[in-house]
Design a protein around this motif. Structure first.
Motif, PDB file in Angstrom:
ATOM      1  N   UNK A  49       0.830  -1.210   0.000  1.00  0.00           N
ATOM      2  CA  UNK A  49       0.000   0.000   0.000  1.00  0.00           C
ATOM      3  C   UNK A  49       0.863   1.257   0.000  1.00  0.00           C
ATOM      4  N   UNK A  50       1.956   1.220   0.730  1.00  0.00           N
ATOM      5  CA  UNK A  50       2.836   2.391   0.815  1.00  0.00           C
ATOM      6  C   UNK A  50       3.585   2.634  -0.489  1.00  0.00           C
ATOM      7  N   UNK A  51       3.622   1.615  -1.361  1.00  0.00           N
ATOM      8  CA  UNK A  51       4.352   1.750  -2.627  1.00  0.00           C
ATOM      9  C   UNK A  51       3.439   2.126  -3.781  1.00  0.00           C
ATOM     10  N   UNK A  52       2.134   2.154  -3.543  1.00  0.00           N
ATOM     11  CA  UNK A  52       1.207   2.519  -4.615  1.00  0.00           C
ATOM     12  C   UNK A  52       1.385   3.992  -4.958  1.00  0.00           C
ATOM     13  N   UNK A  53       1.472   4.261  -6.245  1.00  0.00           N
ATOM     14  CA  UNK A  53       1.762   5.621  -6.682  1.00  0.00           C
ATOM     15  C   UNK A  53       0.678   6.108  -7.636  1.00  0.00           C
ATOM     16  N   UNK A  54       0.163   7.291  -7.351  1.00  0.00           N
ATOM     17  CA  UNK A  54      -0.805   7.954  -8.227  1.00  0.00           C
ATOM     18  C   UNK A  54      -0.191   9.263  -8.697  1.00  0.00           C
ATOM     19  N   UNK A  55       0.008   9.450 -10.005  1.00  0.00           N
ATOM     20  CA  UNK A  55       0.616  10.698 -10.504  1.00  0.00           C
ATOM     21  C   UNK A  55      -0.184  11.926 -10.085  1.00  0.00           C
ATOM     22  N   UNK A  56       0.537  12.960  -9.644  1.00  0.00           N
ATOM     23  CA  UNK A  56      -0.119  14.184  -9.191  1.00  0.00           C
ATOM     24  C   UNK A  56       0.304  15.406  -9.999  1.00  0.00           C
ATOM     25  N   UNK A  57       1.169  15.188 -10.982  1.00  0.00           N
ATOM     26  CA  UNK A  57       1.717  16.330 -11.717  1.00  0.00           C
ATOM     27  C   UNK A  57       1.004  16.577 -13.042  1.00  0.00           C
ATOM     28  N   UNK A  58      -0.056  15.843 -13.309  1.00  0.00           N
ATOM     29  CA  UNK A  58      -0.784  16.039 -14.565  1.00  0.00           C
ATOM     30  C   UNK A  58      -1.971  16.966 -14.371  1.00  0.00           C
ATOM     31  N   UNK A  59      -2.281  17.720 -15.409  1.00  0.00           N
ATOM     32  CA  UNK A  59      -3.418  18.632 -15.362  1.00  0.00           C
ATOM     33  C   UNK A  59      -4.653  17.918 -15.900  1.00  0.00           C
ATOM     34  N   UNK A  60      -5.602  17.653 -15.027  1.00  0.00           N
ATOM     35  CA  UNK A  60      -6.790  16.921 -15.425  1.00  0.00           C
ATOM     36  C   UNK A  60      -7.987  17.856 -15.454  1.00  0.00           C
ATOM     37  N   UNK A  61      -8.775  17.701 -16.487  1.00  0.00           N
ATOM     38  CA  UNK A  61     -10.029  18.446 -16.599  1.00  0.00           C
ATOM     39  C   UNK A  61     -11.142  17.448 -16.836  1.00  0.00           C
ATOM     40  N   UNK A  62     -12.207  17.539 -16.074  1.00  0.00           N
ATOM     41  CA  UNK A  62     -13.315  16.615 -16.226  1.00  0.00           C
ATOM     42  C   UNK A  62     -13.941  16.786 -17.598  1.00  0.00           C
TER      43      UNK A  62
END
Length: 242
Positions: A49-62
């Motif tokens: 669980x501590x190694x799971x990575x979700x990118x946070x540097x992308x610009x997302x628009x719904x």
């Protein structure tokens, strides 16, 4: 009291329902295997669980796309039909199966529905990856998500399915006894399944991701974007960004 949920299970199919299947494994063995698998899974989940990575540097628009809405509506209709058939045939308990394994003797409509519903399990992830953005995959060499998900799947089998299958004596996803054609038929069949699925599930997951990446970003006839993380070109989105 709950016979409406499982009394329609087909008793004519060998090892599908009944005491012969329910007592295939001794209670002691069921308890030992459950403790072994659940303890191992909890340990691995805490580690990965501590190694799971979700990118946070992308610009997302719904971006609300018509195809996505259509797939959601279609899947909801299929699920509603599945529930209706299960109540009509008094086999509601089979809705607990991970991929809704049903009895062999079914009316044609439900048999067709079975294959359509399972086909949708491949179509929807592919379409979401096609949209991109928040619908993305981890790098090919990162197996943390696959391992984490597989452990959750095992916990669902050994805790949820087994607890319900034992008193009902219904072989939910073969948690009580092996299938007739199971090559690992015998008292060790569940341990064998845990091991070979631990190999197959992550590998098939990565294979699906590689094929999706190839068809969406490299194969000219189906290529829609240069990278998987990119959002699918959307005129409304382009106007929004500009």
């Amino acid at each position: 009291m709950f016979e409406w949920a499982y009394s329609g299970a087909n008793k004519a199919v060998p090892r599908n329902v009944g005491p012969e299947c329910a007592y295939f494994l001794s209670p002691q063995r069921q308890i030992i295997e459950t403790l072994l698998v659940t303890t191992t899974c909890v340990y691995i989940i805490l580690k990965t669980y501590r190694k799971l990575h979700i990118p946070k540097d992308n610009f997302y628009v719904k971006s609300d796309r018509g195809g996505k809405r259509l797939l959601v509506i279609l899947l909801a209709l299929l699920w509603g039909m599945e529930i209706g058939f299960k109540f009509a045939s008094r086999t509601v308990i089979y809705l607990l199966n991970p991929c809704h394994i049903t009895t062999l003797i079914q009316i044609l409509a439900e048999a067709a529905l079975y294959w359509i519903q399972h086909g949708m399990m491949f179509v929807i992830p592919y379409y979401l990856l096609r949209i991109g953005g928040v619908y993305n995959i981890e790098p090919c060499w990162d197996f943390n998500w696959a391992i984490f998900s597989y452990c959750l799947n095992l916990l669902y089998h050994f805790i949820i399915l087994q607890i319900i299958a034992i008193p009902a004596q219904v072989n939910l996803n073969h948690m009580l006894c092996p299938a007739i054609l199971d090559p690992f038929d015998g008292p060790w069949y569940r341990i064998a399944a845990v091991i070979h699925q631990a190999i197959l599930c992550p590998l098939l997951c990565k294979l699906f991701c590689l094929l999706a990446d190839f068809f969406l970003t490299k194969f000219p006839p189906t290529k829609v974007k240069p990278y998987m993380k990119d959002l699918l070109h959307d005129k409304k989105l382009e106007d929004y960004v500009n």
